[in-house]
Design a protein around this motif. Sequence first.
Motif, PDB file in Angstrom:
ATOM      1  N   TYR A   1     127.945  70.017   6.485  1.00 37.48           N
ATOM      2  CA  TYR A   1     128.053  71.128   6.050  1.00 37.48           C
ATOM      3  C   TYR A   1     127.287  72.483   6.925  1.00 37.48           C
ATOM      4  O   TYR A   1     126.546  73.473   6.732  1.00 37.48           O
ATOM      5  N   CYS A   2     127.746  72.132   8.401  1.00 36.54           N
ATOM      6  CA  CYS A   2     126.959  73.095   9.212  1.00 36.54           C
ATOM      7  C   CYS A   2     127.605  74.344   9.209  1.00 36.54           C
ATOM      8  O   CYS A   2     126.794  75.199   9.980  1.00 36.54           O
ATOM      9  N   SER A   3     128.494  74.737   8.926  1.00 40.20           N
ATOM     10  CA  SER A   3     129.255  76.233   8.877  1.00 40.20           C
ATOM     11  C   SER A   3     129.121  76.971   7.661  1.00 40.20           C
ATOM     12  O   SER A   3     128.938  78.045   7.641  1.00 40.20           O
ATOM     13  N   ALA A   4     129.141  76.262   6.484  1.00 41.63           N
ATOM     14  CA  ALA A   4     129.137  76.749   5.164  1.00 41.63           C
ATOM     15  C   ALA A   4     127.962  76.358   4.198  1.00 41.63           C
ATOM     16  O   ALA A   4     128.024  76.766   3.267  1.00 41.63           O
ATOM     17  N   GLY A   5     127.403  75.265   4.663  1.00 46.66           N
ATOM     18  CA  GLY A   5     126.183  74.703   3.679  1.00 46.66           C
ATOM     19  C   GLY A   5     125.073  75.634   3.439  1.00 46.66           C
ATOM     20  O   GLY A   5     124.248  75.091   2.523  1.00 46.66           O
TER      21      GLY A   5
ATOM     22  N   GLY B   1     134.967  75.376  20.038  1.00 50.48           N
ATOM     23  CA  GLY B   1     136.313  75.471  20.562  1.00 50.48           C
ATOM     24  C   GLY B   1     137.322  75.372  19.264  1.00 50.48           C
ATOM     25  O   GLY B   1     138.427  75.671  19.087  1.00 50.48           O
ATOM     26  N   PHE B   2     136.595  75.043  17.969  1.00 51.70           N
ATOM     27  CA  PHE B   2     137.561  74.644  16.810  1.00 51.70           C
ATOM     28  C   PHE B   2     138.460  75.749  16.329  1.00 51.70           C
ATOM     29  O   PHE B   2     139.433  75.566  16.020  1.00 51.70           O
ATOM     30  N   THR B   3     137.682  76.982  16.458  1.00 50.22           N
ATOM     31  CA  THR B   3     138.393  78.226  15.768  1.00 50.22           C
ATOM     32  C   THR B   3     139.869  78.802  16.840  1.00 50.22           C
ATOM     33  O   THR B   3     140.822  78.848  16.416  1.00 50.22           O
ATOM     34  N   ASN B   4     139.555  78.472  18.176  1.00 47.62           N
ATOM     35  CA  ASN B   4     140.507  78.775  19.118  1.00 47.62           C
ATOM     36  C   ASN B   4     141.580  77.602  19.025  1.00 47.62           C
ATOM     37  O   ASN B   4     142.756  78.066  19.182  1.00 47.62           O
ATOM     38  N   ALA B   5     141.282  76.387  18.756  1.00 50.41           N
ATOM     39  CA  ALA B   5     142.195  75.209  18.585  1.00 50.41           C
ATOM     40  C   ALA B   5     143.061  75.437  17.462  1.00 50.41           C
ATOM     41  O   ALA B   5     144.319  75.311  17.409  1.00 50.41           O
ATOM     42  N   GLN B   6     142.392  75.743  16.556  1.00 57.73           N
ATOM     43  CA  GLN B   6     142.948  76.010  15.021  1.00 57.73           C
ATOM     44  C   GLN B   6     143.958  77.206  15.381  1.00 57.73           C
ATOM     45  O   GLN B   6     145.110  77.205  14.593  1.00 57.73           O
TER      46      GLN B   6
ATOM     47  N   TRP C   1     134.922  80.340  -0.363  1.00 55.16           N
ATOM     48  CA  TRP C   1     135.205  79.324   0.456  1.00 55.16           C
ATOM     49  C   TRP C   1     136.117  78.240  -0.360  1.00 55.16           C
ATOM     50  O   TRP C   1     137.262  77.699   0.200  1.00 55.16           O
ATOM     51  N   ILE C   2     135.700  77.557  -1.523  1.00 56.94           N
ATOM     52  CA  ILE C   2     136.250  76.434  -1.942  1.00 56.94           C
ATOM     53  C   ILE C   2     137.576  76.962  -2.696  1.00 56.94           C
ATOM     54  O   ILE C   2     138.674  76.203  -2.607  1.00 56.94           O
ATOM     55  N   ILE C   3     137.709  77.910  -3.370  1.00 59.76           N
ATOM     56  CA  ILE C   3     138.821  78.539  -4.166  1.00 59.76           C
ATOM     57  C   ILE C   3     139.859  78.825  -3.212  1.00 59.76           C
ATOM     58  O   ILE C   3     140.904  78.380  -3.212  1.00 59.76           O
ATOM     59  N   PRO C   4     139.457  79.878  -2.090  1.00 62.82           N
ATOM     60  CA  PRO C   4     140.356  80.303  -1.187  1.00 62.82           C
ATOM     61  C   PRO C   4     141.077  79.052  -0.228  1.00 62.82           C
ATOM     62  O   PRO C   4     142.058  78.911  -0.123  1.00 62.82           O
ATOM     63  N   ASN C   5     140.173  78.191   0.163  1.00 61.94           N
ATOM     64  CA  ASN C   5     140.506  77.148   0.891  1.00 61.94           C
ATOM     65  C   ASN C   5     141.237  76.121  -0.037  1.00 61.94           C
ATOM     66  O   ASN C   5     142.272  75.387   0.458  1.00 61.94           O
ATOM     67  N   GLY C   6     140.949  76.008  -1.108  1.00 57.23           N
ATOM     68  CA  GLY C   6     141.461  75.263  -1.918  1.00 57.23           C
ATOM     69  C   GLY C   6     143.139  75.281  -2.186  1.00 57.23           C
ATOM     70  O   GLY C   6     143.881  74.501  -2.371  1.00 57.23           O
ATOM     71  N   LEU C   7     143.351  76.680  -2.199  1.00 58.24           N
ATOM     72  CA  LEU C   7     144.876  77.069  -2.327  1.00 58.24           C
ATOM     73  C   LEU C   7     145.557  76.753  -0.995  1.00 58.24           C
ATOM     74  O   LEU C   7     146.691  76.501  -0.994  1.00 58.24           O
ATOM     75  N   TRP C   8     144.902  76.447   0.136  1.00 50.44           N
ATOM     76  CA  TRP C   8     145.522  76.056   1.432  1.00 50.44           C
ATOM     77  C   TRP C   8     145.928  74.572   1.420  1.00 50.44           C
ATOM     78  O   TRP C   8     146.477  73.996   2.154  1.00 50.44           O
TER      79      TRP C   8
ATOM     80  N   LYS D   1     145.905  70.879   8.851  1.00 52.44           N
ATOM     81  CA  LYS D   1     144.893  71.582   9.132  1.00 52.44           C
ATOM     82  C   LYS D   1     143.663  72.019   8.145  1.00 52.44           C
ATOM     83  O   LYS D   1     142.334  71.799   8.627  1.00 52.44           O
ATOM     84  N   THR D   2     144.093  72.125   7.018  1.00 55.81           N
ATOM     85  CA  THR D   2     143.076  72.553   6.194  1.00 55.81           C
ATOM     86  C   THR D   2     142.285  71.329   5.750  1.00 55.81           C
ATOM     87  O   THR D   2     140.845  71.392   5.513  1.00 55.81           O
ATOM     88  N   LEU D   3     142.684  70.113   5.391  1.00 56.48           N
ATOM     89  CA  LEU D   3     141.966  68.845   5.386  1.00 56.48           C
ATOM     90  C   LEU D   3     141.145  68.709   6.289  1.00 56.48           C
ATOM     91  O   LEU D   3     139.857  68.178   6.406  1.00 56.48           O
ATOM     92  N   LEU D   4     141.377  68.733   7.701  1.00 58.63           N
ATOM     93  CA  LEU D   4     140.847  68.684   8.822  1.00 58.63           C
ATOM     94  C   LEU D   4     139.450  69.514   8.870  1.00 58.63           C
ATOM     95  O   LEU D   4     138.492  69.212   9.118  1.00 58.63           O
ATOM     96  N   TYR D   5     139.731  70.665   8.660  1.00 54.33           N
ATOM     97  CA  TYR D   5     138.752  71.855   8.551  1.00 54.33           C
ATOM     98  C   TYR D   5     137.632  71.579   7.273  1.00 54.33           C
ATOM     99  O   TYR D   5     136.618  71.561   7.587  1.00 54.33           O
ATOM    100  N   TRP D   6     138.063  70.913   6.192  1.00 53.36           N
ATOM    101  CA  TRP D   6     137.114  70.281   5.165  1.00 53.36           C
ATOM    102  C   TRP D   6     136.439  69.108   5.817  1.00 53.36           C
ATOM    103  O   TRP D   6     135.236  68.962   5.411  1.00 53.36           O
ATOM    104  N   LEU D   7     137.048  68.219   6.289  1.00 54.53           N
ATOM    105  CA  LEU D   7     136.545  66.954   6.826  1.00 54.53           C
ATOM    106  C   LEU D   7     135.502  67.393   8.077  1.00 54.53           C
ATOM    107  O   LEU D   7     134.365  66.665   7.959  1.00 54.53           O
ATOM    108  N   GLN D   8     135.814  68.178   8.756  1.00 46.44           N
ATOM    109  CA  GLN D   8     134.957  68.859   9.965  1.00 46.44           C
ATOM    110  C   GLN D   8     133.618  69.271   9.329  1.00 46.44           C
ATOM    111  O   GLN D   8     132.626  68.995   9.653  1.00 46.44           O
ATOM    112  N   GLU D   9     133.776  69.920   8.207  1.00 48.54           N
ATOM    113  CA  GLU D   9     132.732  70.719   7.519  1.00 48.54           C
ATOM    114  C   GLU D   9     131.757  69.598   6.758  1.00 48.54           C
ATOM    115  O   GLU D   9     130.591  69.514   6.796  1.00 48.54           O
TER     116      GLU D   9
END
Length: 145
Positions: free
Chosen positions: A89-93, A33-38, A104-111, A76-84
Amino acid sequence: MPGGDLHWIWKPYEIYVKIDKIYGFEALETKNGFTNAQSMLNVIESALNYLYVYLGTKHTMAPFIGYSAALMTLSKTLLYWLQEYYCDYCSAGHNSFADLLQYWIIPNGLWVVFPAYIVYVLGSDVVKSIRVAEQARKAKTTKAQ
């Protein structure tokens, strides 16, 4: 999603769902449900952004609304990183470091960088307004005495 009728609009998404599984079929099929909640928070955040643009400099609440929207983006972005991090690192590891950095790092870092800057700027505006209001209140109280 790749294969969907609107996929042609978001063609780069085909790469991203392979980089970050939280946005791919696996998360959808396991009812993560993370993506829908986000996404629901994105709707609120977008409404605040539109309201900020609409109010512009015409309304005293505009900086606070813009601050709130930027703080939502940052949080939300920090939560997303902390979740990972906390899911090991279950989604991007599964990515190579080069792919992780590029997609992942550069695009999300901009957020993180841009919303943090906006929070700082608009937060400073809000604090200045509070200080001006406090000084005016003190001056009015002093005159009344």
